[in-house]
Scaffold this motif. Structure first.
Motif, mmCIF file in Angstrom:
data_model
loop_
_atom_site.group_PDB
_atom_site.id
_atom_site.type_symbol
_atom_site.label_atom_id
_atom_site.label_comp_id
_atom_site.label_asym_id
_atom_site.label_seq_id
_atom_site.Cartn_x
_atom_site.Cartn_y
_atom_site.Cartn_z
ATOM 1 N N HIS A 47 0.995 -0.836 0.045
ATOM 2 C CA HIS A 47 -0.352 -0.027 -0.153
ATOM 3 C C HIS A 47 0.834 1.051 -0.408
ATOM 4 O O HIS A 47 2.559 1.587 0.752
ATOM 5 N N PRO A 48 0.680 2.053 -0.574
ATOM 6 C CA PRO A 48 1.575 3.820 -0.521
ATOM 7 C C PRO A 48 2.147 3.737 0.604
ATOM 8 O O PRO A 48 2.742 4.386 0.854
ATOM 9 N N VAL A 49 1.073 3.841 1.691
ATOM 10 C CA VAL A 49 0.932 4.654 2.780
ATOM 11 C C VAL A 49 0.918 3.290 3.902
ATOM 12 O O VAL A 49 -0.049 2.711 3.551
ATOM 13 N N ALA A 50 2.134 3.501 4.851
ATOM 14 C CA ALA A 50 1.251 1.728 6.168
ATOM 15 C C ALA A 50 0.227 2.432 6.289
ATOM 16 O O ALA A 50 -0.161 3.653 6.988
ATOM 17 N N PHE A 51 -0.819 1.370 6.870
ATOM 18 C CA PHE A 51 -2.126 1.799 7.250
ATOM 19 C C PHE A 51 -1.327 1.299 9.013
ATOM 20 O O PHE A 51 -0.685 0.943 9.507
ATOM 21 N N PHE A 52 -2.915 2.118 10.020
ATOM 22 C CA PHE A 52 -2.592 1.986 11.683
ATOM 23 C C PHE A 52 -2.431 0.412 11.636
ATOM 24 O O PHE A 52 -0.989 0.489 12.410
ATOM 25 N N SER A 53 -2.609 -0.784 11.885
ATOM 26 C CA SER A 53 -2.689 -2.300 12.012
ATOM 27 C C SER A 53 -0.832 -2.433 11.595
ATOM 28 O O SER A 53 -0.518 -3.279 12.145
ATOM 29 N N SER A 54 -0.744 -1.640 10.568
ATOM 30 C CA SER A 54 0.614 -2.102 9.834
ATOM 31 C C SER A 54 1.926 -1.724 10.825
ATOM 32 O O SER A 54 2.958 -2.226 11.403
ATOM 33 N N VAL A 55 1.215 -0.552 11.197
ATOM 34 C CA VAL A 55 2.955 0.444 11.948
ATOM 35 C C VAL A 55 2.586 -0.323 13.068
ATOM 36 O O VAL A 55 4.131 -0.894 13.647
ATOM 37 N N ILE A 56 1.645 -0.326 13.989
ATOM 38 C CA ILE A 56 1.795 -1.127 14.769
ATOM 39 C C ILE A 56 1.968 -2.350 15.473
ATOM 40 O O ILE A 56 3.032 -2.843 16.288
#
Lengths: 137, 123
Positions: free
Chosen positions: B41-50
């Motif tokens: 995904h072009p920008v990481a979503f919340f769950s990916s970052v956490i």
């Protein structure tokens, strides 16, 4: 030396005077300009990341808005930012090598070599990153 | 004597700027790959970052990344200020202000990363 002192006195405004100054000067001026852009973005990035503390819904809403709209024009700026970062990185490697005494007398060749490598890597990065916003090639 | 000290400091400063810059090629390369390509995904979503920050190695990676990239950026800005025609006193004051901004930023970055690493992904 006199010329260098004159430029120091002129300060930042001297960066914009490219006439008959050669590749080295262009590389220097764009390196600093790109550095300022990256530093501005860095703090913008920290601000966006701070929204993680506001929870999943808020953070994902921000991410979606800048990826799929209504603020998806930011994505175009993201690609411009990638260009600035790759340029700065490539020229930075050349400057770092110079700092270690490597390639002192081959500024121009090293500049173009590293920039060409960086632009190829940028092309690859953009190609893969664009796949995820539905832009096919 | 003072000029010599200044030159020595200037050389060391440029050397550190070059070394941190080379480190950043590695850190930024990994970051761009992970955040924009590996997450698909072009920008990481919340769950990916956490989920990524739950891994202590990634947490350490990002903390070191923040310390180095902020230093490199602030120090670079200080180099630009040094090349302007403003007074030496103003340059020194701006240098101190930039140092304070650096310390505040890394403290904030550390607290933010640690708080985010403690968050859980809602089911």
């Amino acid at each position: 030396m006199v010329e260098a002192n004159k430029e120091m006195k002129e300060g930042i405004s001297a960066w914009a005077k490219f006439y008959r100054k050669g590749t080295g000067y262009l590389a220097f001026a764009f390196h600093r300009l790109s550095g300022l852009v990256i530093l501005f973005y860095l703090y913008l990035h920290y601000t966006v990341l701070s929204n993680l503390l506001r929870g999943q819904a808020t953070y994902n809403a921000i991410v979606k808005s800048i990826t799929y709209g209504p603020y998806d024009s930011f994505l175009a700026l993201d690609f411009l930012l990638a260009l600035v970062i790759f340029y700065h990185g490539a020229n930075g490697v050349r400057l770092a090598l110079n700092e270690f005494g490597i390639g002192m007398y081959h500024h121009k060749a090293l500049f173009f070599t590293f920039e060409i490598i960086a632009m190829i890597l940028l092309g690859l990065f953009d190609y893969y990153a664009l796949q995820f916003v539905g832009v096919g090639f | 004597m003072v000029e010599n000290e200044k030159m020595k400091y200037g050389s060391l400063n440029r050397f550190v700027q070059a070394v941190t810059g080379l480190f950043l090629i590695f850190f930024l390369g990994v970051h761009l790959y992970v955040a924009h390509i590996d997450f698909r995904h072009p920008v990481a979503f919340f769950s990916s970052v956490i989920n990524q920050l739950h891994n202590p190695w990634w947490l350490a990676f990002f903390l070191i990344f923040v310390y180095i990239i902020t230093y490199h950026g602030i120090n670079g800005l200080n180099h630009i200020v040094a090349d302007t025609s403003i007074s030496e006193r103003a340059k020194r004051d701006i240098g101190i202000a930039l140092m304070v901004i650096y310390v505040i930023t890394i403290i904030y970055g550390t607290i933010l990363a640690l708080l985010v690493a403690r968050m859980t992904v809602p089911a």
